[in-house]
Design an enzyme around this catalytic site. Structure first.
Site, PDB file in Angstrom:
ATOM      1  N   VAL A  60       0.800  -1.219   0.000  1.00 10.03           N
ATOM      2  CA  VAL A  60       0.000   0.000   0.000  1.00 10.03           C
ATOM      3  C   VAL A  60       0.838   1.278   0.000  1.00 10.03           C
ATOM      4  O   VAL A  60       0.314   2.344  -0.313  1.00 10.03           O
ATOM      5  CB  VAL A  60      -0.958  -0.004   1.218  1.00 10.03           C
ATOM      6  N   TYR A  61       2.117   1.195   0.311  1.00  8.21           N
ATOM      7  CA  TYR A  61       2.921   2.411   0.356  1.00  8.21           C
ATOM      8  C   TYR A  61       2.994   3.030  -1.040  1.00  8.21           C
ATOM      9  O   TYR A  61       3.543   2.437  -1.970  1.00  8.21           O
ATOM     10  CB  TYR A  61       4.333   2.121   0.866  1.00  8.21           C
TER      11      TYR A  61
END
Length: 326
Positions: A60-61
């Protein structure tokens, strides 16, 4: 650099992990302060030069671009077999109702996507980012076991959950002969020590390595409390973690500043040295957006705090309310 086994596993990691949440396309996801690729590469190179072999990211980064940056940097700077790559699964990657969570489908889909972005055949440490309240833990643990058996993952870890949840997952794994978690990545620093109540003693007893995130309280323990930065201005999580206890936390930060001044050291080195002194901790996950960040982190490994200094640092602490990690 110092190295240690990750818990009771055979995996040897540097006693610092470079957190790669700060590296990714700034316009993607929820981290507008992240660094673009050309600015990220020097920090990964600096980490390798310092002997850091442990790199932590998540799908998700910056919506996958952190993994892409890290994968390309590793290919350019070193050999894949010489580093430990950790990534995570749980958070939503799209607006689809099927995105996110720890179902068998999500784990299989997101792991393959992470492997493509990292351009690697395997992940050394695959971490569940949060607890999934909607998926039976048996389904999650069996899926994690299967990706280990398939050779796509070497070890599995967990992050930010209640101790009872972590214990339940380990019990389910033992009950079925599935792969156990070898690490816990939790929120732990001088101004948030609630993990000392249950999680850290459990990890020590069970041989689980601890890799704390935010060991410097998102920079709060590295400078004057009121100093601003692009990160603090664009990080809504700060208020949730530290807003309700600001006055008590300021008292801890003052002691860090006092001891740093007495020793002629940066505050970051003193605060990180305290984390590294904790017997349950294997490798704090440190972020770096300026060259001195990694220099301070590496220097902290050699700082020995005496009993009086440790007591002074711990004395002002005030218990914090539990923050739900959702």
């Amino acid at each position: 650099m110092h190295y240690a086994r990750l818990g009771s596993s055979g995996l040897k990691v540097s006693r610092l992990a470079l957190g790669c949440m700060s590296y990714g396309e700034p316009g993607r996801g929820t981290h507008p302060w992240s660094l673009p690729e050309e600015e990220s590469l020097p920090f990964i190179a600096q980490a390798l030069d310092l002997g850091i072999n442990f790199f932590d990211t998540a799908n998700v980064y910056s919506l996958g671009t952190s993994e892409e940056f890290l994968g390309r940097a590793i290919r350019k700077l070193t050999r894949r077999e010489d580093v430990v790559i950790a990534t995570k699964v749980y958070e939503r990657m799209t607006t689809s109702s099927l995105s996110g969570g720890l179902s068998r489908s999500a784990i299989m889909r997101e792991l393959d996507a992470s492997l493509r972005r990292l351009d690697t055949e395997y992940v050394d440490l695959y971490i569940i980012h949060r607890w999934d309240h909607e998926t039976p833990v048996e389904e999650t643990m069996e899926a994690l076991h299967d990706v280990v058996r398939a050779g796509k993952v070497r070890y599995i870890g967990a992050s930010s959950m209640h101790t009872w949840q972590f214990v339940k997952a380990q019990y389910i794994a033992d009950l079925h002969g599935w792969t156990r978690f070898v690490s816990m990545q939790n929120h732990y620093n001088l101004v948030n020590r609630e993990e000392e109540r249950e999680m850290l003693p459990y990890c020590r007893a069970e041989g689980v390595g601890v890799t704390p995130w935010s060991p410097l309280a998102r920079g709060r323990l590295t400078r004057d409390w009121d100093a601003a930065s692009p990160r603090t201005a664009g990080d809504p999580v700060q208020e949730r973690f530290y807003g309700p206890t600001e006055q008590a936390d300021r008292a801890v930060a003052r002691v860090v500043a006092e001891i740093a001044a007495e020793r002629g050291l940066p505050m970051a080195q003193v605060a990180l040295a305290w984390v590294l002194h904790q017997p349950a901790v294997t490798a704090p996950v440190v972020g770096a957006t300026k060259p001195h960040h990694l220099e301070d982190a590496a220097a902290a490994l050699d700082i020995v705090l005496d009993a009086t200094e440790l007591a002074r640092l711990e004395a002002p602490y005030t218990p914090h309310a539990v923050v739900e990690y959702v």
